[in-house]
Structures are given as structure tokens and as C-alpha cells.
Enzyme design. Sequence first.
Site, PDB file in Angstrom:
ATOM      1  N   SER A   1      -2.578   5.390  -0.652  1.00  0.00           N
ATOM      2  CA  SER A   1      -3.551   4.345  -0.296  1.00  0.00           C
ATOM      3  C   SER A   1      -4.443   4.862   0.828  1.00  0.00           C
ATOM      4  O   SER A   1      -3.965   5.487   1.780  1.00  0.00           O
ATOM      5  CB  SER A   1      -2.827   3.091   0.199  1.00  0.00           C
ATOM      6  OG  SER A   1      -1.986   2.588  -0.807  1.00  0.00           O
TER       7      SER A   1
ATOM      8  N   ASN B   1       0.855  -1.187   0.000  1.00  0.00           N
ATOM      9  CA  ASN B   1       0.000   0.000   0.000  1.00  0.00           C
ATOM     10  C   ASN B   1       0.885   1.228   0.000  1.00  0.00           C
ATOM     11  O   ASN B   1       1.352   1.683   1.047  1.00  0.00           O
ATOM     12  CB  ASN B   1      -0.918  -0.008   1.223  1.00  0.00           C
ATOM     13  CG  ASN B   1      -1.937  -1.116   1.134  1.00  0.00           C
ATOM     14  OD1 ASN B   1      -2.904  -1.020   0.383  1.00  0.00           O
ATOM     15  ND2 ASN B   1      -1.690  -2.198   1.872  1.00  0.00           N
ATOM     16  N   GLU B   2       1.129   1.716  -1.190  1.00  0.00           N
ATOM     17  CA  GLU B   2       2.052   2.833  -1.362  1.00  0.00           C
ATOM     18  C   GLU B   2       1.354   4.140  -0.957  1.00  0.00           C
ATOM     19  O   GLU B   2       0.129   4.171  -0.784  1.00  0.00           O
ATOM     20  CB  GLU B   2       2.496   2.904  -2.827  1.00  0.00           C
ATOM     21  CG  GLU B   2       3.302   1.698  -3.297  1.00  0.00           C
ATOM     22  CD  GLU B   2       4.716   1.633  -2.700  1.00  0.00           C
ATOM     23  OE1 GLU B   2       5.000   2.310  -1.695  1.00  0.00           O
ATOM     24  OE2 GLU B   2       5.528   0.866  -3.254  1.00  0.00           O
ATOM     25  N   PRO B   3       2.124   5.225  -0.813  1.00  0.00           N
ATOM     26  CA  PRO B   3       1.510   6.510  -0.496  1.00  0.00           C
ATOM     27  C   PRO B   3       0.335   6.790  -1.432  1.00  0.00           C
ATOM     28  O   PRO B   3       0.396   6.503  -2.633  1.00  0.00           O
ATOM     29  CB  PRO B   3       2.654   7.494  -0.722  1.00  0.00           C
ATOM     30  CG  PRO B   3       3.871   6.696  -0.403  1.00  0.00           C
ATOM     31  CD  PRO B   3       3.594   5.312  -0.883  1.00  0.00           C
TER      32      PRO B   3
END
Length: 639
Positions: A166, A162-164
Site C-alpha cells: 500500500s 492496508n497490506e504491504p
Amino acid sequence: MRQVLNLEFAQREHIPTTIYTSSDQACARVADAICELITARKAAGKPAVLGLATGSTPVRLYRELIRRHREEGLSFANVIIFNLDEYYGLIPEHPQSYRRFMQEQLFNLVDLKPENCHLPDGDVPREDVLASCHAYEEAITEAGGIDIQILGIGRTGHIGFNEPGSTPDSRTRLITLDSLTRRDAARDFLGEKNVPRHAITMGVATILNARKIFLLAWGEAKAEVIAQAVEGQQTEAIPASFLQKHPDCVFCIDEAAASHLTRVRHPWLVGMVEWSPAMIRKAVLWLSRKTGKPLLKLIEEDYSENGMADLLTEKGSAYELNIEMFNTAQHTITGWPGGKPNADDSHRPERAKPFPKRSLILSPEPLDDIYCMGGTLHRLVNQNNDVTVAYLTSGNLAVPDSEARRVIELMLELGEKRESADDLKFARLLDRKLREKGDFGDDPAEIRQLKGLIRRTESRSSARLLDTDSKRLRFLDLPFYENGRYRSFQPDESDVERLIELLREIRPHQIFATGFGNDPLSVPGLCFEILRSALAASQSEPWVNDCHIWLYRGPGMEWETHEIDMAVPLSPDEFENKIQGIYQHQTQRNQSPNLGKDGDGNTWNLASKFNRATASAYDALGLAEYEAIEAFKRLDINR
Ligand code: F6R
């Protein structure tokens, strides 16, 4: 930590965080919780559902669980696993697929039932991705939900992938990997361009649904993001910060990963501290940075407005304290890293006698030496010290096939031109071995040997620029590296023995080493532990009592000013020479994430950035202005 006399820091930290002296201790605690769960569920005739992660971080936890399975009879027969994520577009057999990682690190080594081991399907056709993600969520629900979720954390603040960006309500889905995440994975894939662009990950909401969460983090590289997740606002920019919402989430981290938490970094801001000399130095240098004033211009108000009034009460006046700190910082600077012969050394970082010194530079892989301390190495040699550079590992895993291919083609052509049957035979063998292994196979011994030799040639060319005779270079090829792969290294006595032998032979007066505060499973981290063991085993040798250990920071990191015990300034020419030396390591152009990128996307120039930043930091304290500085911290062997 230890110096904080109350728990006011708890007000700043929004997630319970326990700091352990070693990752093994932290893993033992988490393993206890997993064992208790499995045992309780078994007694109730129910399954235990674990959410697991891949990457370096949980490897030692898995080893501990495997140990308990083998030695203490812990059974996984009633355990169901759901892994967080999988690269999209990799078949399960791909060496970097998370499926393969889990098989090799855990699934195949305990009594887990294959049908109970789930990972998102990274090989599903694009049009079926959505359905596959739904099915994954449903399978978790059907299993009764996740009891314990294990997380690592990425430098972007990602949990799972869950990258920035998300959101806290996100569910299992296909995502695009952040460029920093891809860079961090570049080493595994032998180049950033080979790292998949997408992955399937459980969502933040899926993770938050787990009944209990442990997030693990080791090493300095994670320190900044840990502080942001624990102390910052909840934000999509740092998805791990959403763990603040969870009622039963604990961060289990080591000291290096905790080093940016306010209670460790600026403890005087969150409570009473014991003003030890090291703490005073840390606080005053921080104050100078914070106020933007050189040390000698700090005034009483600066101290009292920044939580340091009690320090002044204890030490007298700002004036005296400023001068004391200025002198301490000034005395770290030396152009004589091996000590200056016949000089008064009462305020120098390194003693004058004996001279010349036997200096041993330990480089975990070829390149670390020049990248981190090339200027210092050059000075040691030119100042007639007796310098040995020992490369602990061959570094052959970091050589892409394309580089090996170039050399094999050269060998083939040379063999043909010289009409040498033997040469040709060997070149053809290498050619065949390289082809046979294909993109997914492990390098056979002959290819690893060739790749290791390529790195030796690079080390020699770079040493030439530092006037270092190639006879002074030692290639130890430690067995843990030759017999392993990233994340599967298992050093043992044979590694320690090899280093002990070298130490005995050289009897160094000073050792330059790195790996302190690194991820304990990284090559520098493992090499540092091997050095520790070798030193412990050498305690009775007379040379040990007369040996200084100087720690340099690995690529992509640097000591902060208050940590520096020796600062070696480099002139513009010396600095340029060092950069040219780094350029000799041609095979490493795109390999290591820590070499980093400058604005033009070059992976070489972070060394210049770090060395220049240290010089600027010294300048800002009001000390002399240099082009660049290489920094070292003295290690107390008994710590
Ligand atoms: C892996 C995962 C990631 C990693 C993170 C840290 O399944 O979900 O969030 O935990 O990228 O990776 P390492 O442990 O290699 O530093």
C-alpha cells in the site's frame, strides 16, 4: 527501558512511543484524550469525529469508554464514527462482520446515534465498490475530517487493511488480504478457507489525514512489526511505517509489544546501561549470536566493537565472562524437569526435594500442553512425579461444525442400529440444533457441550501417548469461556475461584503455565491473569512458598536463549512421540493461527520448528547438540 540512563534511543525511533506496564493503563490514557476531545467539541457545539478500529486490540479501550459513559456520564451524542475497514462479501449480520463487531463492542452500549456510525459497505455489488469508496471519503470530509484515529497493527505491518504494497497516497478502496492476515483471522472464521479474501479499507492517506493518531499494540506477537514501523525506513513493505510522516501520532504499547525495540532488546547499543546479571546474560548471548561465535570463543574486540566495552571494564576479562555465561547456560539444561532425586541440585533448575513432586500443568485450551511441553510432561510422568494436567477452558469455540456433524452422524447411526429411542432422540436434537443455527448463528449450549467433549476425547488420546492416565486430566471449563465468544470474554471471580479450588486441592510443588506476554484478551492471556489472581488469593497457603512456577511459551512463540531458566532436551524418539500426540487433536488441523504452517502448508509442525530452533540456538552457543528442546522461564510470583 528502566535500565537505559539516557534518551539516545529517541534517535532511532521515528515515532513517539510510550510503553505501558499494562494495556489497561494505555487505554486509560487514550480514553482521556477521547473524553477531552468530546467535551471540548460539545462545549463548542460541534461534533467530535473518531476513526475506529476493530480486532482484539481496541476492545479494552471500548470497555473503558463504555464504563465512562455508564459511570461518569460521558455522552457520545455529538460523536461521529468512521471505522477503518470491513470484510468484503460479508453481510452486516455475519458474526464476523466488522459492523456486527462494532455494534456489540461499542455502538449498542453507548448513546451513539445510529446515523453517526459509519463503516465501509462490505456488501456492495462489485460494480458499485468504487463509488461507495468515494462516498466514504466524502462523508469523512463532510464531517470535518477525523479528529482522533485509533489504530491496531497487523503482523504484516498493516494499518486498517492496508497490506504491504500500500502506498502513502492510497485512499479508501477494495484490497486483497495478505495470507498472514487471513491466517491470523482463521480462528474467528473457524478455518482459513472461510476468511474472506478481500476487504474495503480506508487508505494510508485517509489515515494520515486524521489530526491525531493513536496506534495501540499488545503482546509479543506484535513486537517485531512494531520495531520495524518505529525504527525502520518508511516502506510499502510495512505500511505502518508511513505513520512516521504524521506530526501527531503516538504508539501506546505494552511491554511485550515493545520487546523488540532496540532500547529494550539491545539497550547497550543506544546508551549506558546498568549491568544487572540478567542484562549481562542477555547481552553476551546476543553477542554470541551476532558474531556467530560460540560463547567460549568471544574475544575482547567482539565486546568492544559491539557497545559492550564498559561491561568488560566492570567484569574483568572476556575469558572470565565467557566462562561464567557458558556455565549459566549449561546449568539451565536438565532431563529432570521435576528435579533429580538424591542429586546435588546446587546448579539444577529444579530442586531435588521433595520427590516425587506434585506437578500441575495448566493448559489454557486442550492441545497447548502437548504442543508446548509434551516432552517435558512425558518425562515428569515417567520420572514418577504426581502430574495433573488441568485444561482451563473447554476449547469448544475452536471446533468447526463439520467435526460436530461427524459425531452427530455417528450418534444417529448408532442410535438406529441399537434401536435406542432415547439415544436417537438426543442425536436428532443435536442434529436439529446444528442445522438451525446455520452458518451465522452462535452455537447453542448443547452444541458447545458436544464440541467441548470432542476436545476432551482428543486430549485423552494425546495423553495416552504421554503415558498419562486420563484420571490425571482435569477439565475446568472456566465460565468466562463457556459464557463468551472470542473478543467478548469477561473473566470474573467465578473463574478465579475455580482455579483456587484446584490449587488448594493439589497444593502443587511446581506449576507449568503460559500466557505471559500474550495479547491480554487472548485465551492464554486471560488464563494467565486468572492464575495471577488465584495465586495472589492463595498467598497465605503454606504450599505457595514452596511452589515453583515455570512459564512455557504458547504455540507459535518460544523463549529466547537468555530468557530460558530450564531447557529440557528431547531425544529424536521422544520428539516424534510428542508430534504424534499433537496429531491426536484432529479438530485443530486448521484452527489456530499460532499453530502456523510449515512449507507444505501443514498447520501442525511449527512445534517441531520451534523446539528444533531452541536446540540449534543452544548448539550455536557451544553447548551440547540435541534434537529438540522445550524451554521454560521461572516466574517470580511477586513480579
Ligand atoms: C481492524 C484493522 C486491523 C487490526 C489489526 C490488528 O479494523 O484495521 O488493522 O487493527 O489487524 O488486529 P488485532 O487487534 O485483532 O490484533
